[in-house]
Write a protein that holds these residues in place. Structure first.
Motif, PDB file in Angstrom:
ATOM      1  N   ASP A 285       0.825  -1.218   0.000  1.00  0.00           N
ATOM      2  CA  ASP A 285       0.000   0.000   0.000  1.00  0.00           C
ATOM      3  C   ASP A 285       0.857   1.264   0.000  1.00  0.00           C
ATOM      4  O   ASP A 285       1.765   1.408   0.822  1.00  0.00           O
ATOM      5  CB  ASP A 285      -0.894   0.060   1.254  1.00  0.00           C
ATOM      6  CG  ASP A 285      -2.121  -0.819   1.166  1.00  0.00           C
ATOM      7  OD1 ASP A 285      -2.445  -1.275   0.063  1.00  0.00           O
ATOM      8  OD2 ASP A 285      -2.748  -1.048   2.224  1.00  0.00           O
ATOM      9  N   SER A 286       0.539   2.188  -0.896  1.00  0.00           N
ATOM     10  CA  SER A 286       1.155   3.516  -0.821  1.00  0.00           C
ATOM     11  C   SER A 286       0.389   4.296   0.251  1.00  0.00           C
ATOM     12  O   SER A 286      -0.661   3.856   0.732  1.00  0.00           O
ATOM     13  CB  SER A 286       1.038   4.234  -2.172  1.00  0.00           C
ATOM     14  OG  SER A 286      -0.321   4.536  -2.442  1.00  0.00           O
ATOM     15  N   ASN A 287       0.895   5.456   0.621  1.00  0.00           N
ATOM     16  CA  ASN A 287       0.191   6.280   1.620  1.00  0.00           C
ATOM     17  C   ASN A 287      -1.212   6.636   1.133  1.00  0.00           C
ATOM     18  O   ASN A 287      -2.171   6.623   1.903  1.00  0.00           O
ATOM     19  CB  ASN A 287       0.987   7.551   1.931  1.00  0.00           C
ATOM     20  CG  ASN A 287       2.187   7.265   2.798  1.00  0.00           C
ATOM     21  OD1 ASN A 287       2.183   6.317   3.576  1.00  0.00           O
ATOM     22  ND2 ASN A 287       3.222   8.078   2.666  1.00  0.00           N
ATOM     23  N   LYS A 288      -1.341   6.947  -0.152  1.00  0.00           N
ATOM     24  CA  LYS A 288      -2.642   7.303  -0.727  1.00  0.00           C
ATOM     25  C   LYS A 288      -3.608   6.115  -0.669  1.00  0.00           C
ATOM     26  O   LYS A 288      -4.778   6.269  -0.318  1.00  0.00           O
ATOM     27  CB  LYS A 288      -2.446   7.771  -2.174  1.00  0.00           C
ATOM     28  CG  LYS A 288      -3.679   8.320  -2.815  1.00  0.00           C
ATOM     29  CD  LYS A 288      -3.384   8.851  -4.211  1.00  0.00           C
ATOM     30  CE  LYS A 288      -4.639   9.402  -4.858  1.00  0.00           C
ATOM     31  NZ  LYS A 288      -4.384   9.929  -6.196  1.00  0.00           N
ATOM     32  N   GLN A 289      -3.104   4.926  -1.018  1.00  0.00           N
ATOM     33  CA  GLN A 289      -3.949   3.727  -0.972  1.00  0.00           C
ATOM     34  C   GLN A 289      -4.389   3.434   0.460  1.00  0.00           C
ATOM     35  O   GLN A 289      -5.551   3.102   0.704  1.00  0.00           O
ATOM     36  CB  GLN A 289      -3.202   2.525  -1.550  1.00  0.00           C
ATOM     37  CG  GLN A 289      -3.032   2.580  -3.045  1.00  0.00           C
ATOM     38  CD  GLN A 289      -2.093   1.502  -3.549  1.00  0.00           C
ATOM     39  OE1 GLN A 289      -1.070   1.201  -2.922  1.00  0.00           O
ATOM     40  NE2 GLN A 289      -2.440   0.925  -4.691  1.00  0.00           N
TER      41      GLN A 289
ATOM     42  N   ARG B 269      -8.280   3.226   2.013  1.00  0.00           N
ATOM     43  CA  ARG B 269      -8.854   1.946   2.453  1.00  0.00           C
ATOM     44  C   ARG B 269      -9.752   2.132   3.667  1.00  0.00           C
ATOM     45  O   ARG B 269      -9.381   2.767   4.638  1.00  0.00           O
ATOM     46  CB  ARG B 269      -7.756   0.937   2.787  1.00  0.00           C
ATOM     47  CG  ARG B 269      -7.192   0.274   1.549  1.00  0.00           C
ATOM     48  CD  ARG B 269      -6.235  -0.847   1.842  1.00  0.00           C
ATOM     49  NE  ARG B 269      -6.884  -1.960   2.495  1.00  0.00           N
ATOM     50  CZ  ARG B 269      -6.231  -2.853   3.224  1.00  0.00           C
ATOM     51  NH1 ARG B 269      -4.941  -2.782   3.396  1.00  0.00           N
ATOM     52  NH2 ARG B 269      -6.884  -3.841   3.791  1.00  0.00           N
ATOM     53  N   GLU B 270     -10.960   1.560   3.579  1.00  0.00           N
ATOM     54  CA  GLU B 270     -11.910   1.656   4.688  1.00  0.00           C
ATOM     55  C   GLU B 270     -12.410   0.292   5.140  1.00  0.00           C
ATOM     56  O   GLU B 270     -13.063   0.186   6.163  1.00  0.00           O
ATOM     57  CB  GLU B 270     -13.107   2.513   4.259  1.00  0.00           C
ATOM     58  CG  GLU B 270     -12.715   3.942   3.933  1.00  0.00           C
ATOM     59  CD  GLU B 270     -13.881   4.761   3.419  1.00  0.00           C
ATOM     60  OE1 GLU B 270     -14.744   4.207   2.702  1.00  0.00           O
ATOM     61  OE2 GLU B 270     -13.926   5.965   3.734  1.00  0.00           O
ATOM     62  N   TYR B 271     -12.123  -0.745   4.353  1.00  0.00           N
ATOM     63  CA  TYR B 271     -12.656  -2.078   4.621  1.00  0.00           C
ATOM     64  C   TYR B 271     -11.527  -3.102   4.672  1.00  0.00           C
ATOM     65  O   TYR B 271     -10.532  -2.975   3.959  1.00  0.00           O
ATOM     66  CB  TYR B 271     -13.670  -2.464   3.545  1.00  0.00           C
ATOM     67  CG  TYR B 271     -14.778  -1.436   3.422  1.00  0.00           C
ATOM     68  CD1 TYR B 271     -15.814  -1.418   4.338  1.00  0.00           C
ATOM     69  CD2 TYR B 271     -14.755  -0.472   2.422  1.00  0.00           C
ATOM     70  CE1 TYR B 271     -16.811  -0.460   4.259  1.00  0.00           C
ATOM     71  CE2 TYR B 271     -15.747   0.486   2.338  1.00  0.00           C
ATOM     72  CZ  TYR B 271     -16.776   0.489   3.265  1.00  0.00           C
ATOM     73  OH  TYR B 271     -17.749   1.434   3.193  1.00  0.00           O
ATOM     74  N   CYS B 272     -11.717  -4.131   5.471  1.00  0.00           N
ATOM     75  CA  CYS B 272     -10.677  -5.138   5.652  1.00  0.00           C
ATOM     76  C   CYS B 272     -10.579  -6.112   4.484  1.00  0.00           C
ATOM     77  O   CYS B 272      -9.539  -6.731   4.279  1.00  0.00           O
ATOM     78  CB  CYS B 272     -10.915  -5.908   6.949  1.00  0.00           C
ATOM     79  SG  CYS B 272     -12.443  -6.879   6.977  1.00  0.00           S
ATOM     80  N   SER B 273     -11.650  -6.258   3.714  1.00  0.00           N
ATOM     81  CA  SER B 273     -11.674  -7.245   2.635  1.00  0.00           C
ATOM     82  C   SER B 273     -12.630  -6.801   1.530  1.00  0.00           C
ATOM     83  O   SER B 273     -13.432  -5.886   1.719  1.00  0.00           O
ATOM     84  CB  SER B 273     -12.131  -8.603   3.171  1.00  0.00           C
ATOM     85  OG  SER B 273     -13.489  -8.516   3.601  1.00  0.00           O
ATOM     86  N   MET B 274     -12.564  -7.485   0.397  1.00  0.00           N
ATOM     87  CA  MET B 274     -13.499  -7.211  -0.700  1.00  0.00           C
ATOM     88  C   MET B 274     -14.926  -7.547  -0.271  1.00  0.00           C
ATOM     89  O   MET B 274     -15.872  -6.873  -0.655  1.00  0.00           O
ATOM     90  CB  MET B 274     -13.127  -8.018  -1.952  1.00  0.00           C
ATOM     91  CG  MET B 274     -11.878  -7.494  -2.654  1.00  0.00           C
ATOM     92  SD  MET B 274     -12.000  -5.780  -3.160  1.00  0.00           S
ATOM     93  CE  MET B 274     -13.225  -5.885  -4.431  1.00  0.00           C
ATOM     94  N   LYS B 275     -15.088  -8.586   0.525  1.00  0.00           N
ATOM     95  CA  LYS B 275     -16.423  -8.970   0.996  1.00  0.00           C
ATOM     96  C   LYS B 275     -17.064  -7.820   1.780  1.00  0.00           C
ATOM     97  O   LYS B 275     -18.216  -7.463   1.545  1.00  0.00           O
ATOM     98  CB  LYS B 275     -16.339 -10.227   1.852  1.00  0.00           C
ATOM     99  CG  LYS B 275     -17.674 -10.708   2.343  1.00  0.00           C
ATOM    100  CD  LYS B 275     -17.555 -11.970   3.181  1.00  0.00           C
ATOM    101  CE  LYS B 275     -18.911 -12.395   3.683  1.00  0.00           C
ATOM    102  NZ  LYS B 275     -18.825 -13.546   4.578  1.00  0.00           N
ATOM    103  N   CYS B 276     -16.307  -7.227   2.694  1.00  0.00           N
ATOM    104  CA  CYS B 276     -16.836  -6.094   3.466  1.00  0.00           C
ATOM    105  C   CYS B 276     -17.054  -4.878   2.569  1.00  0.00           C
ATOM    106  O   CYS B 276     -18.047  -4.159   2.713  1.00  0.00           O
ATOM    107  CB  CYS B 276     -15.898  -5.742   4.606  1.00  0.00           C
ATOM    108  SG  CYS B 276     -16.044  -6.862   6.013  1.00  0.00           S
TER     109      CYS B 276
END
Length: 156
Positions: A23-27, A31-38
């Motif tokens: 992950d870059s700082n921007k990424q 990010r707000e979720y732990c997984s694609m499912k969430c």
């Protein structure tokens, strides 16, 4: 190499997740979720179907609200379903009718006065049975009269 140790709480399930090494700082900030499912199941990401409906309506010179989104093979606008709906995609003109007039009675059709299948203007829509829809179609010269006679004989 240093390992990244930043942590966040998932907005959907509440579990804590750590930053990926890639992950870059921007990424990471995004990010707000732990997984694609969430991410895919997040209620906060769900946009109201009526709000999405208005995004694809374009008024034309005949007063129709033409549908600029996806369409089925017969030219009717389609919109992805409401969360948890059994029917997907839904017809845009039916969603428009519901937005402006309320629920559609079971077994009833939403018909077009303007005969434009992509129109979602509620002033151009009316409720009717299949028989009433075919009678309207016949009055406008879009149906073979023999077909209407066959429909009438089946109703008896």
């Amino acid at each position: 190499m240093t390992s990244k140790k930043r942590e966040k709480k998932c907005l959907e399930c509440g579990s804590v997740f750590i930053e990926r090494y890639s992950d870059s700082n921007k990424q990471w900030d995004a990010r707000e979720y732990c997984s694609m499912k969430c991410n895919n199941g997040s209620k906060s990401r769900f946009t109201d179907i009526y709000e999405r409906l208005s995004r694809f309506q374009v008024v034309n010179d005949k007063g129709c609200w033409s549908w600029s989104g996806s369409k089925d093979g017969k030219g009717y606008g389609t919109i992805s379903n409401r969360k948890g709906s059994k029917f997907s995609p839904e017809k845009a003109h039916r969603v428009s009718y519901e937005k402006h007039f309320g629920l559609i009675p079971k077994g009833m059709l939403v018909c077009h006065k303007c005969d434009n299948p992509e129109c979602t203007n509620p002033e151009h829509l009316f409720i009717g049975t299949q028989k009433e829809n075919m009678q309207d179609c016949s009055k406008k010269g879009r149906l073979n009269p023999i077909s209407l006679n066959n429909l009438n004989s089946k109703a008896v």
